[in-house]
Enzyme design. Structure first.
Site, PDB file in Angstrom:
ATOM      1  N   ASN A  11       0.797  -1.075  -0.129  1.00 51.20           N
ATOM      2  CA  ASN A  11      -0.005   0.028  -0.190  1.00 51.20           C
ATOM      3  C   ASN A  11       0.905   1.303  -0.037  1.00 51.20           C
ATOM      4  O   ASN A  11       1.513   1.495   1.128  1.00 51.20           O
ATOM      5  CB  ASN A  11      -0.930  -0.124   1.173  1.00 51.20           C
ATOM      6  CG  ASN A  11      -1.776   1.033   1.277  1.00 51.20           C
ATOM      7  OD1 ASN A  11      -1.929   2.001   0.616  1.00 51.20           O
ATOM      8  ND2 ASN A  11      -2.800   0.903   2.263  1.00 51.20           N
ATOM      9  N   ARG A  93      -2.441  -1.854  -3.726  1.00 51.58           N
ATOM     10  CA  ARG A  93      -3.634  -1.273  -3.528  1.00 51.58           C
ATOM     11  C   ARG A  93      -3.567  -0.126  -4.523  1.00 51.58           C
ATOM     12  O   ARG A  93      -2.491   0.853  -4.387  1.00 51.58           O
ATOM     13  CB  ARG A  93      -3.677  -0.675  -2.069  1.00 51.58           C
ATOM     14  CG  ARG A  93      -4.951   0.426  -1.903  1.00 51.58           C
ATOM     15  CD  ARG A  93      -5.189   0.849  -0.594  1.00 51.58           C
ATOM     16  NE  ARG A  93      -6.025   1.587  -0.290  1.00 51.58           N
ATOM     17  CZ  ARG A  93      -6.198   2.792   0.051  1.00 51.58           C
ATOM     18  NH1 ARG A  93      -5.087   3.459   0.673  1.00 51.58           N
ATOM     19  NH2 ARG A  93      -7.212   3.690   0.181  1.00 51.58           N
ATOM     20  N   HIS A 182     -12.976   3.070  -0.723  1.00 51.86           N
ATOM     21  CA  HIS A 182     -12.701   2.059   0.564  1.00 51.86           C
ATOM     22  C   HIS A 182     -13.807   0.567  -0.035  1.00 51.86           C
ATOM     23  O   HIS A 182     -14.057  -0.019   0.746  1.00 51.86           O
ATOM     24  CB  HIS A 182     -13.576   2.464   1.662  1.00 51.86           C
ATOM     25  CG  HIS A 182     -13.050   3.533   2.567  1.00 51.86           C
ATOM     26  ND1 HIS A 182     -13.966   4.509   3.162  1.00 51.86           N
ATOM     27  CD2 HIS A 182     -12.039   3.985   2.749  1.00 51.86           C
ATOM     28  CE1 HIS A 182     -13.136   5.373   3.553  1.00 51.86           C
ATOM     29  NE2 HIS A 182     -11.847   4.995   3.511  1.00 51.86           N
ATOM     30  N   HIS A 210     -18.055   1.949   7.049  1.00 49.77           N
ATOM     31  CA  HIS A 210     -16.752   2.062   7.240  1.00 49.77           C
ATOM     32  C   HIS A 210     -16.290   3.642   7.906  1.00 49.77           C
ATOM     33  O   HIS A 210     -16.095   4.542   7.177  1.00 49.77           O
ATOM     34  CB  HIS A 210     -16.004   2.055   5.814  1.00 49.77           C
ATOM     35  CG  HIS A 210     -14.522   1.933   5.918  1.00 49.77           C
ATOM     36  ND1 HIS A 210     -13.535   0.770   5.857  1.00 49.77           N
ATOM     37  CD2 HIS A 210     -13.692   3.008   6.338  1.00 49.77           C
ATOM     38  CE1 HIS A 210     -12.583   1.320   5.981  1.00 49.77           C
ATOM     39  NE2 HIS A 210     -12.520   2.765   6.221  1.00 49.77           N
ATOM     40  N   GLY A 214     -11.239   8.394   7.385  1.00 49.96           N
ATOM     41  CA  GLY A 214     -12.104   8.713   6.161  1.00 49.96           C
ATOM     42  C   GLY A 214     -13.264   7.869   6.482  1.00 49.96           C
ATOM     43  O   GLY A 214     -13.087   6.661   7.192  1.00 49.96           O
ATOM     44  N   ARG A 243     -12.500  15.978   6.833  1.00 47.25           N
ATOM     45  CA  ARG A 243     -13.444  16.128   5.671  1.00 47.25           C
ATOM     46  C   ARG A 243     -14.794  16.473   6.033  1.00 47.25           C
ATOM     47  O   ARG A 243     -15.204  15.897   6.900  1.00 47.25           O
ATOM     48  CB  ARG A 243     -13.356  15.076   4.784  1.00 47.25           C
ATOM     49  CG  ARG A 243     -11.742  14.907   3.991  1.00 47.25           C
ATOM     50  CD  ARG A 243     -11.902  13.559   3.219  1.00 47.25           C
ATOM     51  NE  ARG A 243     -10.769  12.936   3.497  1.00 47.25           N
ATOM     52  CZ  ARG A 243     -10.758  11.650   3.075  1.00 47.25           C
ATOM     53  NH1 ARG A 243     -11.591  10.736   2.736  1.00 47.25           N
ATOM     54  NH2 ARG A 243      -9.494  10.745   3.522  1.00 47.25           N
ATOM     55  N   ASP A 284      -9.571  13.124  16.025  1.00 52.29           N
ATOM     56  CA  ASP A 284      -9.771  11.498  16.682  1.00 52.29           C
ATOM     57  C   ASP A 284     -10.827  11.540  17.418  1.00 52.29           C
ATOM     58  O   ASP A 284     -11.233  12.244  18.557  1.00 52.29           O
ATOM     59  CB  ASP A 284      -8.440  11.446  17.455  1.00 52.29           C
ATOM     60  CG  ASP A 284      -8.078  10.027  17.994  1.00 52.29           C
ATOM     61  OD1 ASP A 284      -9.166   9.429  18.297  1.00 52.29           O
ATOM     62  OD2 ASP A 284      -7.041   9.378  18.087  1.00 52.29           O
ATOM     63  N   MET A 285     -11.692  10.649  17.226  1.00 55.59           N
ATOM     64  CA  MET A 285     -12.944  10.203  17.898  1.00 55.59           C
ATOM     65  C   MET A 285     -12.804   9.897  19.364  1.00 55.59           C
ATOM     66  O   MET A 285     -13.790  10.193  20.233  1.00 55.59           O
ATOM     67  CB  MET A 285     -13.721   9.083  17.170  1.00 55.59           C
ATOM     68  CG  MET A 285     -15.012   8.743  17.576  1.00 55.59           C
ATOM     69  SD  MET A 285     -16.346  10.187  17.737  1.00 55.59           S
ATOM     70  CE  MET A 285     -17.025   9.948  16.096  1.00 55.59           C
ATOM     71  N   GLY A 332     -11.427   1.953  12.332  1.00 56.73           N
ATOM     72  CA  GLY A 332     -11.018   2.537  13.548  1.00 56.73           C
ATOM     73  C   GLY A 332     -12.293   3.149  14.314  1.00 56.73           C
ATOM     74  O   GLY A 332     -12.358   2.338  15.794  1.00 56.73           O
ATOM     75  N   GLY A 334     -15.662   2.662  13.912  1.00 61.53           N
ATOM     76  CA  GLY A 334     -16.789   1.592  13.891  1.00 61.53           C
ATOM     77  C   GLY A 334     -16.431   0.387  14.544  1.00 61.53           C
ATOM     78  O   GLY A 334     -17.207  -0.099  15.067  1.00 61.53           O
ATOM     79  N   GLU A 335     -15.097   0.031  14.774  1.00 68.09           N
ATOM     80  CA  GLU A 335     -14.779  -1.144  15.457  1.00 68.09           C
ATOM     81  C   GLU A 335     -14.618  -0.913  16.822  1.00 68.09           C
ATOM     82  O   GLU A 335     -15.105  -1.860  17.725  1.00 68.09           O
ATOM     83  CB  GLU A 335     -13.448  -1.735  15.020  1.00 68.09           C
ATOM     84  CG  GLU A 335     -13.883  -2.256  13.533  1.00 68.09           C
ATOM     85  CD  GLU A 335     -12.326  -2.592  12.811  1.00 68.09           C
ATOM     86  OE1 GLU A 335     -11.280  -2.845  13.594  1.00 68.09           O
ATOM     87  OE2 GLU A 335     -12.356  -2.365  11.490  1.00 68.09           O
ATOM     88  N   GLU A 386      -8.261  -5.101   4.859  1.00 65.71           N
ATOM     89  CA  GLU A 386      -8.055  -4.732   3.391  1.00 65.71           C
ATOM     90  C   GLU A 386      -6.913  -5.487   2.766  1.00 65.71           C
ATOM     91  O   GLU A 386      -6.918  -5.745   1.733  1.00 65.71           O
ATOM     92  CB  GLU A 386      -7.794  -3.138   3.225  1.00 65.71           C
ATOM     93  CG  GLU A 386      -9.371  -2.537   3.556  1.00 65.71           C
ATOM     94  CD  GLU A 386      -9.089  -1.071   3.696  1.00 65.71           C
ATOM     95  OE1 GLU A 386      -8.719  -0.405   4.761  1.00 65.71           O
ATOM     96  OE2 GLU A 386      -9.283  -0.245   2.599  1.00 65.71           O
TER      97      GLU A 386
END
Ligand code: AMP
Length: 400
Positions: A11, A93, A182, A210, A214, A243, A284-285, A332, A334-335, A386
């Site tokens: 990648n 990728r 994605h 996802h 991003g 974004r 960062d969440m 990141g 979502g999990e 991925e």
């Protein structure tokens, strides 16, 4: 004769190369690594063999050739020389496949030239991906190289989902349409979700969320993508780390005319200084959630904007799919972020999905259901992979 079962996944970004060597007999990782700060005064290589100690080296890495050379040296030191007959191929990728590539392809000169022709659609990513491909082909001309495209999974979107309602000739001339990104993750996660339900992907409709730095959503009907939230570029759709996601395009004209901002500055504003970072200063969440817990108003508003957008896409994709079997959270945020999952699905039980709070907050690894058994629509957490998807697609194309 030795059977070639190893696949190297690359990648390549503008200043970094991530790599993983996998053994396709059992999908295991043999080694992983990262070369960073390519072209800077001092680069860094981090390499971890499976079951071994991580090794870090600081050295100047002038270009992608040097980066791959350094990675190859580390792999060889673990007994995984890239000249080994066990290496079946290299999977790359590639971010943008345009309309030309709707499946992975074995790279030859014509494929390289076409990826180059797509550079205007992904000016930051495709050149870096190409540099990785060219270097790997030069270093190892006898090993097949496969390009796996981020856009490819979305190529099945019907025309009415892929087109913008703008002048058709202008759109055609400048290749303006919704491509989505994605895709490797959406493909992998939708399939894993079907497996988690014990069903054939062809029979299952899934909304994949996802949510990483991003973020994108997709509506997957029977294993085929029918809509996704990113468009011509990865700027459209959900609120992301930096974004904006969806925005009235007239904001751009306004910033240009009224604020006198050059296009490059507007581009930077929407891509780098918007989203969570723009709303509250943190992309960062984890940090956003910590501040929400402390009652911070800016962070709370940022969280609410993020969730509101997410819920609108979930609702939209119920309408697009008609019947939904599962919603899958990945990447990141979502999990890992149980409060995001809970807020995204709260109050949607009329549509079918529900969350079991205990399952949602449990710190479990691996794919899992977080909905109660009686929920009409399952809710799942499915860690994305991925690299494994790229390796699987590469091996399927060239495996011996
Ligand atoms: P990704 O782009 O998939 O690597 O996701 C990176 C993002 O995941 C980070 O910017 C964080 O916002 C988010 N993230 C990672 N771990 C956590 C966590 N434990 N809780 C909330 N967000 C997280």
């Amino acid at each position: 004769m030795t059977r070639a079962t190893r696949v190297l996944v690359l990648n390549s970004g503008s200043s970094s190369v991530k790599y993983q060597l996998l053994d396709m007999r059992d999908d295991s990782r043999l080694a992983t690594g990262l070369v960073e700060r390519i072209g800077e005064r001092s680069g860094r290589l981090t390499h971890t063999p499976a079951g071994g100690e991580r090794r870090t080296r600081e050295e100047r890495v002038p270009d992608h050739g040097a980066a791959l050379g350094a990675a190859a040296r580390e792999l060889a030191a673990d007994g995984f020389g890239l000249d080994s007959p066990e290496l079946a191929g290299v999977g790359h990728r590639v971010v943008h496949g345009g309309r030309s590539f709707t499946e992975p392809v074995v790279v030859d000169d014509a494929v390289e030239a076409e990826i180059e022709r797509l550079v205007p659609l992904a000016p930051l990513h495709n050149p870096a991906n190409l540099a990785g491909i060219r270097t790997a082909r030069r270093l190892n001309p006898d090993v097949p190289q496969v390009a796996v495209f981020d856009t490819a999974f979305h190529a099945t979107m019907p025309e009415y989902a892929a087109r913008y309602a703008i002048d058709a000739r202008t759109a055609e001339e400048h290749r303006i349409r919704r491509y989505g990104f994605h895709g490797t993750s959406h493909a992998y996660v939708s399939r894993r979700t079907a497996a988690l339900l014990g069903r054939d992907p062809a029979d299952v409709n899934v909304i994949v969320l996802h949510l990483g730095n991003g973020a994108s959503a997709s509506a997957v009907a029977g294993g085929r993508c029918v809509d996704t939230s990113m468009g011509l570029t990865p700027l459209e759709g959900l609120v992301m780390g930096t974004r904006s996601g969806d925005i009235d395009p007239a904001v751009v004209f306004h910033l240009s005319r009224v604020a006198g901002m050059p296009v490059a500055d507007i581009d930077a504003l929407l891509n780098k200084r918007s989203g969570l970072a723009g709303l509250c200063g943190d992309n960062d969440m984890r940090e956003v959630l910590r501040r929400v817990d402390e009652g911070d108003e800016e962070a709370t508003l940022a969280f609410d904007v993020y969730i509101h957008r997410l819920r609108k896409y979930i609702g939209a994709y119920f309408a697009v799919l008609g019947r939904v079997d599962a919603i899958a959270f990945t990447a990141g945020v979502g999990e890992n972020a149980a409060p995001v999952r809970a807020a995204a699905v709260a109050g949607l039980s009329g549509l079918g999905p529900q969350i079991d709070e205990r399952l949602n907050s449990a710190r479990t690894q691996g794919p899992r259901l977080i909905s109660p058994q009686y929920a009409r629509v399952a809710v799942a957490v499915v860690p994305t992979d991925e690299e494994l998807e790229i390796a699987t697609r590469t091996f399927a194309l060239i495996g011996t």
